[in-house]
Motif scaffolding. Structure first.
Motif, PDB file in Angstrom:
ATOM      1  N   SER A  41       0.808  -1.046   0.083  1.00  0.00           N
ATOM      2  CA  SER A  41       0.110  -0.062  -0.094  1.00  0.00           C
ATOM      3  C   SER A  41       1.005   1.263   0.010  1.00  0.00           C
ATOM      4  O   SER A  41       1.830   1.294   0.527  1.00  0.00           O
ATOM      5  CB  SER A  41      -0.733   0.052   1.085  1.00  0.00           C
ATOM      6  OG  SER A  41      -1.398   1.306   1.398  1.00  0.00           O
ATOM      7  N   GLU A  42       0.319   2.286  -0.615  1.00  0.00           N
ATOM      8  CA  GLU A  42       1.031   3.501  -0.722  1.00  0.00           C
ATOM      9  C   GLU A  42       1.388   4.169   0.822  1.00  0.00           C
ATOM     10  O   GLU A  42       2.301   4.866   0.930  1.00  0.00           O
ATOM     11  CB  GLU A  42       0.391   4.380  -1.670  1.00  0.00           C
ATOM     12  CG  GLU A  42       1.008   5.631  -1.835  1.00  0.00           C
ATOM     13  CD  GLU A  42      -0.051   6.814  -2.242  1.00  0.00           C
ATOM     14  OE1 GLU A  42      -0.264   6.916  -3.440  1.00  0.00           O
ATOM     15  OE2 GLU A  42      -0.796   7.453  -1.414  1.00  0.00           O
ATOM     16  N   GLU A  43       0.553   3.751   1.824  1.00  0.00           N
ATOM     17  CA  GLU A  43       0.556   4.397   3.044  1.00  0.00           C
ATOM     18  C   GLU A  43       1.264   3.198   3.831  1.00  0.00           C
ATOM     19  O   GLU A  43       1.431   3.543   5.057  1.00  0.00           O
ATOM     20  CB  GLU A  43      -1.020   4.214   3.614  1.00  0.00           C
ATOM     21  CG  GLU A  43      -1.920   5.210   2.760  1.00  0.00           C
ATOM     22  CD  GLU A  43      -1.199   6.710   2.711  1.00  0.00           C
ATOM     23  OE1 GLU A  43      -0.547   7.193   3.608  1.00  0.00           O
ATOM     24  OE2 GLU A  43      -1.776   7.464   1.721  1.00  0.00           O
ATOM     25  N   THR A  94      -2.069  -1.207  -3.691  1.00  0.00           N
ATOM     26  CA  THR A  94      -3.215  -0.311  -3.733  1.00  0.00           C
ATOM     27  C   THR A  94      -2.772   1.038  -3.255  1.00  0.00           C
ATOM     28  O   THR A  94      -1.919   1.171  -2.266  1.00  0.00           O
ATOM     29  CB  THR A  94      -4.342  -0.636  -2.849  1.00  0.00           C
ATOM     30  OG1 THR A  94      -5.438   0.298  -2.930  1.00  0.00           O
ATOM     31  CG2 THR A  94      -3.850  -0.906  -1.391  1.00  0.00           C
ATOM     32  N   ASP A  95      -3.500   2.117  -4.037  1.00  0.00           N
ATOM     33  CA  ASP A  95      -3.297   3.557  -3.280  1.00  0.00           C
ATOM     34  C   ASP A  95      -4.794   3.652  -2.887  1.00  0.00           C
ATOM     35  O   ASP A  95      -5.859   3.935  -3.325  1.00  0.00           O
ATOM     36  CB  ASP A  95      -2.974   4.480  -4.470  1.00  0.00           C
ATOM     37  CG  ASP A  95      -3.083   5.878  -3.952  1.00  0.00           C
ATOM     38  OD1 ASP A  95      -3.501   6.205  -2.724  1.00  0.00           O
ATOM     39  OD2 ASP A  95      -3.004   6.967  -4.824  1.00  0.00           O
ATOM     40  N   PRO A  96      -4.858   3.404  -1.274  1.00  0.00           N
ATOM     41  CA  PRO A  96      -6.299   3.260  -0.840  1.00  0.00           C
ATOM     42  C   PRO A  96      -7.067   4.600  -0.951  1.00  0.00           C
ATOM     43  O   PRO A  96      -8.430   4.537  -1.048  1.00  0.00           O
ATOM     44  CB  PRO A  96      -5.919   2.935   0.527  1.00  0.00           C
ATOM     45  CG  PRO A  96      -4.585   3.076   0.843  1.00  0.00           C
ATOM     46  CD  PRO A  96      -3.928   3.258  -0.396  1.00  0.00           C
ATOM     47  N   LEU A  97      -6.406   5.779  -1.031  1.00  0.00           N
ATOM     48  CA  LEU A  97      -7.064   7.172  -0.984  1.00  0.00           C
ATOM     49  C   LEU A  97      -6.244   8.065  -2.175  1.00  0.00           C
ATOM     50  O   LEU A  97      -5.178   8.420  -1.540  1.00  0.00           O
ATOM     51  CB  LEU A  97      -7.400   7.621   0.330  1.00  0.00           C
ATOM     52  CG  LEU A  97      -8.910   8.727   0.149  1.00  0.00           C
ATOM     53  CD1 LEU A  97      -9.916   7.623  -0.099  1.00  0.00           C
ATOM     54  CD2 LEU A  97      -8.902   9.521   1.314  1.00  0.00           C
ATOM     55  N   ASP A  98      -6.720   8.154  -3.247  1.00  0.00           N
ATOM     56  CA  ASP A  98      -5.803   9.013  -4.069  1.00  0.00           C
ATOM     57  C   ASP A  98      -6.720  10.406  -4.318  1.00  0.00           C
ATOM     58  O   ASP A  98      -7.939  10.264  -4.389  1.00  0.00           O
ATOM     59  CB  ASP A  98      -5.995   8.346  -5.409  1.00  0.00           C
ATOM     60  CG  ASP A  98      -5.430   9.323  -6.477  1.00  0.00           C
ATOM     61  OD1 ASP A  98      -4.117   9.552  -6.419  1.00  0.00           O
ATOM     62  OD2 ASP A  98      -6.087   9.293  -7.546  1.00  0.00           O
ATOM     63  N   GLY A  99      -5.712  11.397  -4.223  1.00  0.00           N
ATOM     64  CA  GLY A  99      -6.374  12.686  -4.303  1.00  0.00           C
ATOM     65  C   GLY A  99      -6.801  13.386  -2.901  1.00  0.00           C
ATOM     66  O   GLY A  99      -7.695  14.209  -2.820  1.00  0.00           O
ATOM     67  N   SER A 100      -6.201  12.789  -1.622  1.00  0.00           N
ATOM     68  CA  SER A 100      -6.986  12.945  -0.583  1.00  0.00           C
ATOM     69  C   SER A 100      -6.691  14.192   0.043  1.00  0.00           C
ATOM     70  O   SER A 100      -7.688  14.685   0.672  1.00  0.00           O
ATOM     71  CB  SER A 100      -5.999  11.993   0.613  1.00  0.00           C
ATOM     72  OG  SER A 100      -4.801  12.163   0.284  1.00  0.00           O
ATOM     73  N   LEU A 156       3.904  10.705  -8.940  1.00  0.00           N
ATOM     74  CA  LEU A 156       3.363   9.651  -8.931  1.00  0.00           C
ATOM     75  C   LEU A 156       4.087   8.289  -8.843  1.00  0.00           C
ATOM     76  O   LEU A 156       5.165   8.191  -9.309  1.00  0.00           O
ATOM     77  CB  LEU A 156       2.249   9.715 -10.251  1.00  0.00           C
ATOM     78  CG  LEU A 156       1.449  10.843 -10.306  1.00  0.00           C
ATOM     79  CD1 LEU A 156       0.327  10.447 -11.584  1.00  0.00           C
ATOM     80  CD2 LEU A 156       0.491  11.021  -8.986  1.00  0.00           C
ATOM     81  N   ARG A 157       3.509   7.348  -8.098  1.00  0.00           N
ATOM     82  CA  ARG A 157       4.039   5.972  -7.781  1.00  0.00           C
ATOM     83  C   ARG A 157       3.768   5.129  -9.086  1.00  0.00           C
ATOM     84  O   ARG A 157       2.668   4.915  -9.280  1.00  0.00           O
ATOM     85  CB  ARG A 157       3.577   5.591  -6.393  1.00  0.00           C
ATOM     86  CG  ARG A 157       4.079   6.258  -5.054  1.00  0.00           C
ATOM     87  CD  ARG A 157       3.098   7.333  -4.942  1.00  0.00           C
ATOM     88  NE  ARG A 157       3.080   8.219  -3.951  1.00  0.00           N
ATOM     89  CZ  ARG A 157       2.464   9.491  -3.708  1.00  0.00           C
ATOM     90  NH1 ARG A 157       1.444   9.716  -4.542  1.00  0.00           N
ATOM     91  NH2 ARG A 157       2.529   9.710  -2.493  1.00  0.00           N
ATOM     92  N   LEU A 158       4.887   4.404  -9.430  1.00  0.00           N
ATOM     93  CA  LEU A 158       4.625   3.432 -10.527  1.00  0.00           C
ATOM     94  C   LEU A 158       3.632   2.205  -9.965  1.00  0.00           C
ATOM     95  O   LEU A 158       2.764   2.007 -10.980  1.00  0.00           O
ATOM     96  CB  LEU A 158       6.245   2.910 -10.824  1.00  0.00           C
ATOM     97  CG  LEU A 158       6.088   1.608 -11.730  1.00  0.00           C
ATOM     98  CD1 LEU A 158       5.389   2.188 -13.189  1.00  0.00           C
ATOM     99  CD2 LEU A 158       7.618   1.394 -12.267  1.00  0.00           C
ATOM    100  N   TYR A 192       1.710   1.823  -7.461  1.00  0.00           N
ATOM    101  CA  TYR A 192       0.290   2.051  -6.764  1.00  0.00           C
ATOM    102  C   TYR A 192      -0.750   3.042  -7.510  1.00  0.00           C
ATOM    103  O   TYR A 192      -1.931   2.915  -7.275  1.00  0.00           O
ATOM    104  CB  TYR A 192       0.467   2.746  -5.604  1.00  0.00           C
ATOM    105  CG  TYR A 192       1.436   1.880  -4.466  1.00  0.00           C
ATOM    106  CD1 TYR A 192       0.955   0.935  -4.122  1.00  0.00           C
ATOM    107  CD2 TYR A 192       2.610   2.683  -4.399  1.00  0.00           C
ATOM    108  CE1 TYR A 192       2.008   0.337  -3.176  1.00  0.00           C
ATOM    109  CE2 TYR A 192       3.483   2.152  -3.200  1.00  0.00           C
ATOM    110  CZ  TYR A 192       3.277   0.992  -2.945  1.00  0.00           C
ATOM    111  OH  TYR A 192       4.078   0.294  -1.944  1.00  0.00           O
ATOM    112  N   GLU A 193       0.020   3.926  -8.491  1.00  0.00           N
ATOM    113  CA  GLU A 193      -0.783   4.420  -9.157  1.00  0.00           C
ATOM    114  C   GLU A 193      -0.761   4.492 -10.761  1.00  0.00           C
ATOM    115  O   GLU A 193      -1.610   4.145 -11.397  1.00  0.00           O
ATOM    116  CB  GLU A 193      -0.650   5.963  -8.851  1.00  0.00           C
ATOM    117  CG  GLU A 193      -0.955   6.318  -7.459  1.00  0.00           C
ATOM    118  CD  GLU A 193      -0.374   7.773  -6.992  1.00  0.00           C
ATOM    119  OE1 GLU A 193       0.836   7.917  -7.190  1.00  0.00           O
ATOM    120  OE2 GLU A 193      -0.955   8.536  -6.400  1.00  0.00           O
ATOM    121  N   CYS A 194       0.379   4.604 -11.355  1.00  0.00           N
ATOM    122  CA  CYS A 194       0.747   4.724 -12.805  1.00  0.00           C
ATOM    123  C   CYS A 194       0.588   3.245 -13.490  1.00  0.00           C
ATOM    124  O   CYS A 194      -0.147   3.007 -14.365  1.00  0.00           O
ATOM    125  CB  CYS A 194       1.889   5.222 -13.076  1.00  0.00           C
ATOM    126  SG  CYS A 194       2.466   6.768 -12.281  1.00  0.00           S
TER     127      CYS A 194
HETATM  128 MN    MN Z   1      -2.498   8.982  -5.122  1.00  0.00          MN
END
Ligand code: MN
Ligand code: AHG
Ligand code: MN
Length: 335
Positions: free
Chosen positions: A92-94, A116-122, A275-277, A279-281
């Motif tokens: 997880s990103e977190e 996972t990125d559990p909450l993106d754009g937080s 951005l993270r490869l 979790y996001e990209c």
């Molecule tokens: Mn994000």
């Protein structure tokens, strides 16, 4: 039966035979993500009402302020995915490091890992703007029944067996692919049921929206600057419209439906991009390609990049095929 009557649960079962690998396991995994999405959705909807917004006073591994809902969504997804016997590992990103599941039980047969990125754009939570969840599923590469290792997580995006996002917007949607196109489901909040609302989603081949944080303009590489100038030129179908929400999932979702390009280049502050490869990209790139779009770091296909670390960052250019190709041309001309 009209596709509008089809629920996400029914759709998963109907299509599970098309999975390349053990299908029951992946269906169970989707069911857990679907449940977690509903729980997070409920909390996101209440964000303005309860004392849950604002920074938790913690910073994550990348030194960014964590919002309380980041922590909450992270816990919900981890609980939903690890408390049942479904996957063997989670990143997880977190979380600083990946989580190993079932390492005590040598008989476990779980084959999938999830990122996972559990909450993106937080940062958008406080101001009532859409946020999302991103997930990515791989088959482990190390032997089943053993604890997962970093190698299971550092896989090229092209190895993904599934990826998706949930957008908590004016409506909540669940959008995913298992490598057979992209389908979108809208939550009926009264019933708590996702219905197939956007079958076979596709990026228009070309578009007229560009999404980039132009506040960083002077720090962008010359190729990106030139492409932005091209977007703004008065010629043919240009100037394009500029739209930037600051929540990747939402910007991507709009661009996929309307046609557009999202750009988060390297900057002097983030020399490798923000951005993270993993979790996001990588998940968004898989979805983009399955929706006939494209995703690149400016020079290389995102799905071809072999990650070297869990929290790796990468420049990200993603959207309608013709637009991404054009942006790549500008990058190559100014290398
Ligand atoms: Mn994000
Ligand atoms: P997260 O909330 O998971 O940290 O991700 C935010 C990301 C992405 O969603 C968004 O497009 C981008 O960061 C916005 O960054 P800027 O504020 O630098 O434009
Ligand atoms: Mn996040």
């Amino acid at each position: 039966m009209s596709h509008k009557n089809l629920t996400l649960g029914e759709f998963i079962i109907k299509n599970q035979d098309s999975f390349k690998y053990s299908s029951g396991e992946l269906s169970k995994l989707f069911n857990s993500i679907r449940l977690a999405a509903k729980v997070v959705n409920h909390e996101v909807n209440k964000a303005g009402l309860v004392d849950i917004i604002g920074a938790a006073g913690d910073t994550n591994i990348q030194g960014e302020d964590q919002q309380k809902l980041d922590v909450y969504a992270n816990e919900v997804f981890i609980n939903a995915l690890t408390k049942r016997n479904i996957i063997c590992g989670l990143g997880s990103e977190e979380e600083d490091d990946f989580i190993t599941i079932n390492s005590q039980d040598e008989n476990h047969q779980n084959k999938y890992i999830i990122l996972t990125d559990p909450l993106d754009g937080s940062s958008n939570i406080d101001v009532n703007v859409s946020v999302g969840t991103i997930f990515s599923v791989f088959r482990r590469v190390t032997p089943v029944g053993t604890p997962v290792t970093i190698e299971d997580f550092l896989q090229k995006g092209s190895e993904q067996v599934a990826a998706g996002y949930i957008i908590y917007g004016t409506s909540t949607m669940f959008v995913y692919t298992t490598g057979h196109g992209v389908n979108g489901f809208t939550l009926n909040p009264a019933l708590g049921v996702f219905y197939l609302s956007h079958p076979d989603m596709q990026f228009p081949e070309n578009g007229n929206i560009y999404s980039v944080n132009e506040g960083n303009y002077i720090h962008f590489p010359q190729g990106v600057k030139n492409y932005i100038k091209y977007c703004q030129e008065e010629q043919d179908d240009r100037p394009y419209t500029s739209r930037y929400i600051g929540s990747l999932v939402s910007d991507f979702h709009r661009n996929m439906i309307k046609g557009g390009i999202y750009i988060y280049p390297e900057t002097s502050k983030n020399p490798k991009g923000k951005l993270r490869l993993l979790y996001e990209c990588s998940p968004m790139a898989f979805i983009a390609e399955q929706a006939k779009g494209m995703a690149s770091d400016g020079f290389t296909r995102i799905l071809d990049i072999k990650p070297t670390e869990l929290h790796q960052r990468v420049p990200f250019i993603c959207g309608s095929k013709k637009m991404v190709k054009k942006a790549e041309d500008f990058m190559k001309n100014d290398q």
